[in-house]
Design a protein around this motif. Structure first.
Motif, PDB file in Angstrom:
ATOM      1  N   ARG A 395      25.005  38.011  34.889  1.00 28.71           N
ATOM      2  CA  ARG A 395      25.838  38.565  33.826  1.00 28.71           C
ATOM      3  C   ARG A 395      26.172  37.455  32.836  1.00 28.71           C
ATOM      4  N   GLY A 396      26.786  37.829  31.730  1.00 33.56           N
ATOM      5  CA  GLY A 396      27.235  36.850  30.756  1.00 33.56           C
ATOM      6  C   GLY A 396      28.549  37.280  30.143  1.00 33.56           C
ATOM      7  N   THR A 397      29.463  36.329  29.949  1.00 33.99           N
ATOM      8  CA  THR A 397      30.757  36.664  29.346  1.00 33.99           C
ATOM      9  C   THR A 397      30.607  36.750  27.830  1.00 33.99           C
ATOM     10  N   THR A 398      31.226  37.746  27.242  1.00 32.39           N
ATOM     11  CA  THR A 398      31.173  37.926  25.789  1.00 32.39           C
ATOM     12  C   THR A 398      32.439  37.411  25.103  1.00 32.39           C
ATOM     13  N   ARG A 399      33.462  37.107  25.881  1.00 29.72           N
ATOM     14  CA  ARG A 399      34.699  36.551  25.334  1.00 29.72           C
ATOM     15  C   ARG A 399      35.386  35.748  26.439  1.00 29.72           C
ATOM     16  N   ASP A 400      36.433  35.018  26.092  1.00 27.10           N
ATOM     17  CA  ASP A 400      37.181  34.252  27.083  1.00 27.10           C
ATOM     18  C   ASP A 400      37.856  35.209  28.075  1.00 27.10           C
ATOM     19  N   VAL A 401      37.764  34.868  29.369  1.00 24.94           N
ATOM     20  CA  VAL A 401      38.411  35.679  30.401  1.00 24.94           C
ATOM     21  C   VAL A 401      39.099  34.751  31.395  1.00 24.94           C
ATOM     22  N   ARG A 402      39.936  35.346  32.213  1.00 22.68           N
ATOM     23  CA  ARG A 402      40.623  34.586  33.258  1.00 22.68           C
ATOM     24  C   ARG A 402      40.279  35.223  34.598  1.00 22.68           C
ATOM     25  N   ILE A 403      39.579  34.476  35.459  1.00 18.85           N
ATOM     26  CA  ILE A 403      39.108  34.971  36.744  1.00 18.85           C
ATOM     27  C   ILE A 403      39.831  34.222  37.858  1.00 18.85           C
ATOM     28  N   CYS A 404      40.606  34.946  38.643  1.00 17.18           N
ATOM     29  CA  CYS A 404      41.347  34.370  39.776  1.00 17.18           C
ATOM     30  C   CYS A 404      42.166  33.153  39.350  1.00 17.18           C
ATOM     31  N   GLY A 405      42.761  33.230  38.164  1.00 20.22           N
ATOM     32  CA  GLY A 405      43.618  32.154  37.683  1.00 20.22           C
ATOM     33  C   GLY A 405      42.901  31.047  36.950  1.00 20.22           C
ATOM     34  N   TYR A 406      41.588  31.140  36.810  1.00 21.48           N
ATOM     35  CA  TYR A 406      40.817  30.101  36.114  1.00 21.48           C
ATOM     36  C   TYR A 406      40.355  30.614  34.754  1.00 21.48           C
ATOM     37  N   ASP A 407      40.293  29.704  33.780  1.00 23.21           N
ATOM     38  CA  ASP A 407      39.835  30.045  32.433  1.00 23.21           C
ATOM     39  C   ASP A 407      38.311  29.946  32.366  1.00 23.21           C
ATOM     40  N   VAL A 408      37.701  31.033  31.951  1.00 26.09           N
ATOM     41  CA  VAL A 408      36.241  31.076  31.827  1.00 26.09           C
ATOM     42  C   VAL A 408      35.922  31.441  30.379  1.00 26.09           C
ATOM     43  N   PRO A 409      35.339  30.511  29.620  1.00 31.01           N
ATOM     44  CA  PRO A 409      35.062  30.783  28.200  1.00 31.01           C
ATOM     45  C   PRO A 409      33.912  31.762  27.997  1.00 31.01           C
ATOM     46  N   ALA A 410      33.818  32.233  26.776  1.00 28.73           N
ATOM     47  CA  ALA A 410      32.701  33.100  26.388  1.00 28.73           C
ATOM     48  C   ALA A 410      31.382  32.353  26.545  1.00 28.73           C
ATOM     49  N   ARG A 411      30.304  33.135  26.642  1.00 29.59           N
ATOM     50  CA  ARG A 411      28.936  32.611  26.754  1.00 29.59           C
ATOM     51  C   ARG A 411      28.730  31.796  28.031  1.00 29.59           C
ATOM     52  N   THR A 412      29.428  32.188  29.091  1.00 27.13           N
ATOM     53  CA  THR A 412      29.200  31.595  30.407  1.00 27.13           C
ATOM     54  C   THR A 412      28.353  32.554  31.230  1.00 27.13           C
ATOM     55  N   ARG A 413      27.329  32.034  31.874  1.00 26.00           N
ATOM     56  CA  ARG A 413      26.507  32.861  32.762  1.00 26.00           C
ATOM     57  C   ARG A 413      27.293  33.092  34.056  1.00 26.00           C
ATOM     58  N   VAL A 414      27.188  34.303  34.614  1.00 31.02           N
ATOM     59  CA  VAL A 414      27.949  34.662  35.817  1.00 31.02           C
ATOM     60  C   VAL A 414      27.004  35.197  36.881  1.00 31.02           C
ATOM     61  N   PHE A 415      27.075  34.591  38.072  1.00 36.52           N
ATOM     62  CA  PHE A 415      26.348  35.094  39.226  1.00 36.52           C
ATOM     63  C   PHE A 415      27.350  35.645  40.236  1.00 36.52           C
ATOM     64  N   VAL A 416      27.091  36.857  40.714  1.00 31.56           N
ATOM     65  CA  VAL A 416      27.865  37.449  41.810  1.00 31.56           C
ATOM     66  C   VAL A 416      27.026  37.315  43.070  1.00 31.56           C
ATOM     67  N   ASN A 417      27.476  36.499  44.005  1.00 29.18           N
ATOM     68  CA  ASN A 417      26.708  36.233  45.223  1.00 29.18           C
ATOM     69  C   ASN A 417      26.991  37.341  46.240  1.00 29.18           C
ATOM     70  N   ALA A 418      26.252  38.450  46.098  1.00 25.85           N
ATOM     71  CA  ALA A 418      26.452  39.598  46.984  1.00 25.85           C
ATOM     72  C   ALA A 418      26.152  39.240  48.431  1.00 25.85           C
ATOM     73  N   TRP A 419      25.206  38.330  48.645  1.00 22.91           N
ATOM     74  CA  TRP A 419      24.859  37.895  50.007  1.00 22.91           C
ATOM     75  C   TRP A 419      26.036  37.178  50.654  1.00 22.91           C
ATOM     76  N   ALA A 420      26.684  36.268  49.928  1.00 21.31           N
ATOM     77  CA  ALA A 420      27.832  35.543  50.476  1.00 21.31           C
ATOM     78  C   ALA A 420      29.032  36.469  50.675  1.00 21.31           C
ATOM     79  N   ILE A 421      29.239  37.393  49.757  1.00 24.42           N
ATOM     80  CA  ILE A 421      30.368  38.323  49.867  1.00 24.42           C
ATOM     81  C   ILE A 421      30.221  39.193  51.117  1.00 24.42           C
ATOM     82  N   GLY A 422      28.999  39.638  51.389  1.00 22.50           N
ATOM     83  CA  GLY A 422      28.758  40.465  52.564  1.00 22.50           C
ATOM     84  C   GLY A 422      28.930  39.721  53.871  1.00 22.50           C
ATOM     85  N   ARG A 423      28.926  38.398  53.838  1.00 22.76           N
ATOM     86  CA  ARG A 423      29.092  37.580  55.048  1.00 22.76           C
ATOM     87  C   ARG A 423      30.398  36.794  55.029  1.00 22.76           C
ATOM     88  N   ASP A 424      31.327  37.176  54.188  1.00 26.94           N
ATOM     89  CA  ASP A 424      32.579  36.448  54.046  1.00 26.94           C
ATOM     90  C   ASP A 424      33.519  36.786  55.212  1.00 26.94           C
TER      91      ASP A 424
END
Length: 523
Positions: A395-424
């Motif tokens: 995925r890619g961010t289109t604007r600044d967002v705040r994820i779990c209390g952290y600042d994530v600027p626009a135009r950041t690539r985002v990976f969701v590690n579904a494999w790690a989440i399923g084994r958490d």
């Protein structure tokens, strides 16, 4: 201090050679790009006091790229254990956020979904999807919304899922016949299962002619599809160095030439198929036609704001094959692998299928599938441990967002590690153990509402083919369990079945799955 060759150890050999040869160029161009991106990050974060996510130390030029090996989902899970479930990396010159927990996934794919659901530009998918005229790789905008609506309503609705039963039954009958002829000798299931998935998707897309000798170019098409899948998942220097140096590496390494060859072969094949379907002398099938007929109808008759063209037809066909064959096949093979390694679960699933279907049928029928709740738990548990797209699509961010209390600027690539989440372990007891019974008293499902189980994604970018894929990966194992008893080859124990992974876009078994089928005859 590590040498350049040591820093490149996690990358493919052709990458190592190209990057080492162009190291001076990359150093200079990446330095200026890095300065610009750091400035952009500071501006995007609003202030110098912005709280950026934690992450590992970066090295010159590569950033954190050297930390990714052939199984990046495992590497990223290990990094998350050290730095937390929201981790910031720099892959080459590209800022990249990796989320590895249900809470972080919920914030990305629900709370901030509209700001995190675009797609980062990538030269391979752009070219092979006819300049992003598909749904999987197109950026989030009005065009994508209308395309996805068309895809779901016209091609992937429950009406279409039901209409495709003829193809599933046809291919399962063929699979059962082939395995019956081979039994009781050991068989390599991979070839059979991939052939089944290809037959289902091909028949839905091109009609019954796909499985006949008249479809003379099927083998060549399958080979080019494999190359296209590999190209979609391959490392591209431009993905991580979006500058002249990255493009030069791709060109010198032959990636651009290979991409154009694959595109040319796919395009020629699709042109032939479309021309055949538009032939006035062709008789329209009684069932209203196949996928290509439907797409041509959209092309010729669509009157919405979207200008649906011939290239759209080809892009959607490619999406259908790339998204429908590997994912279903990989899931079925992982399910059979886990079942054979867990005899108790295998017996329980098999007893359920045979009790529900009865003794008067040659195989499982479509109407029998809703009465197999334990088998569905087996599928869920398989997708928890072995999501075919381990990192989902980026995925890619289109604007600044705040994820779990952290600042994530626009135009950041985002990976969701579904494999790690399923084994958490924070979400799952005995997280590494295959135990479908865990779902017996649980409402957790993979429909996008429960973020501890996201093999199909969630939010706006949830896989539109979820219903089609779910049906395929339930109906096929049901018939394998109903029609055959299964064992490992002589001299092996169930626990000896290897579970090593390999792959790029989808991750599958490294070694072929060889099992011994014995035709079961109902009393």
């Amino acid at each position: 201090m590590a040498t350049p060759s040591q820093l490149l150890v996690g990358l493919p050999q052709q990458w190592q050679l190209g990057l080492l040869a162009l190291l001076p160029v990359l150093l200079v161009s990446s330095y200026y790009l890095l300065l610009a991106s750091r400035s952009s990050w500071r501006r995007g974060s609003g202030s110098a006091s912005a709280r950026l996510p934690p992450g590992p130390w970066q090295v010159p030029v590569l950033g954190n790229l050297h930390l990714l090996g052939p199984l990046p989902h495992q590497n990223l899970r290990d990094l998350a254990r050290r730095h937390g479930p929201v981790t910031l990396l720099r892959l080459g010159t590209v800022p990249t956020l990796v989320v590895s927990s249900a809470e972080a996934a919920r914030e990305v794919m629900k709370e901030h979904d509209v700001d995190c659901c675009s797609r980062p530009a990538s030269p391979g998918p752009r070219r092979l999807s006819y300049d992003l005229k598909d749904v999987a790789f197109a950026p989030y905008d009005e065009y994508w919304r209308e395309m996805r609506k068309l895809l779901v309503v016209e091609l992937l609705s429950m009406r279409r899922v039901k209409a495709a039963w003829y193809a599933r039954e046809q291919q399962v009958d063929r699979l059962v016949a082939n395995l019956s002829r081979a039994a009781p000798a050991p068989v390599e299931l991979n070839e059979h299962i991939f052939g089944l998935a290809d037959g289902i998707v091909g028949t839905v897309a091109f009609g019954n002619i796909y499985g006949t000798e008249r479809f003379a170019r099927r083998e060549r098409f399958q080979h080019v599809l494999d190359e296209a899948m590999d190209m979609m998942a391959s490392f591209s220097a431009e993905d991580f160095f979006p500058n002249a140096a990255g493009r030069l590496v791709d060109r010198l390494m032959g990636l651009v030439t290979r991409r154009e060859r694959i595109f040319g072969e796919l395009d020629a094949f699709f042109e032939t198929v479309i021309d055949q379907h538009m032939d006035p002398a062709r008789a329209v099938p009684d069932n209203g036609g196949d996928l290509v007929d439907v797409l041509i109808g959209l092309w010729k008759g669509h009157r919405g704001t979207l200008r649906f063209t011939r290239d759209h037809v080809k892009a959607i066909i490619l999406d259908t094959f790339l998204g429908g064959i590997d994912t279903s096949s990989v899931t079925i093979l992982w399910a059979m692998s886990e079942l054979i390694r867990n005899p108790r679960v295998l017996r329980k699933a098999q007893d359920e299928v045979r009790a529900a279907v009865g003794s008067d049928k040659a195989r499982v029928e479509p109407d029998d599938v809703p009465g197999l709740p334990y088998l569905r738990m087996v599928v869920k548990e398989t997708l928890r441990l072995h999501p075919p797209a381990t990192l989902l699509l980026p995925r890619g961010t289109t604007r600044d967002v705040r994820i779990c209390g952290y600042d994530v600027p626009a135009r950041t690539r985002v990976f969701v590690n579904a494999w790690a989440i399923g084994r958490d372990p924070a979400s799952w007891a005995d997280a590494e153990v295959f135990d479908p019974d865990r779902f017996e008293a649980s409402e957790v499902d993979y429909n996008g509402a429960h973020f501890e189980l996201v093999p199909f994604g969630a939010g706006r970018r949830i896989c539109p083919g979820l219903a089609m894929g779910e049906t395929n990966v339930t109906f096929t194992p049901a018939n394998l369990l109903y029609c055959f008893d299964w064992a490992v080859p002589e001299g092996m124990a169930p626990e000896d079945v290897s579970m090593e992974e390999t792959g790029r876009l989808t991750f599958h078994r490294k070694a072929p799955l060889v099992l011994v089928p014995t035709r079961f005859r109902q009393q």
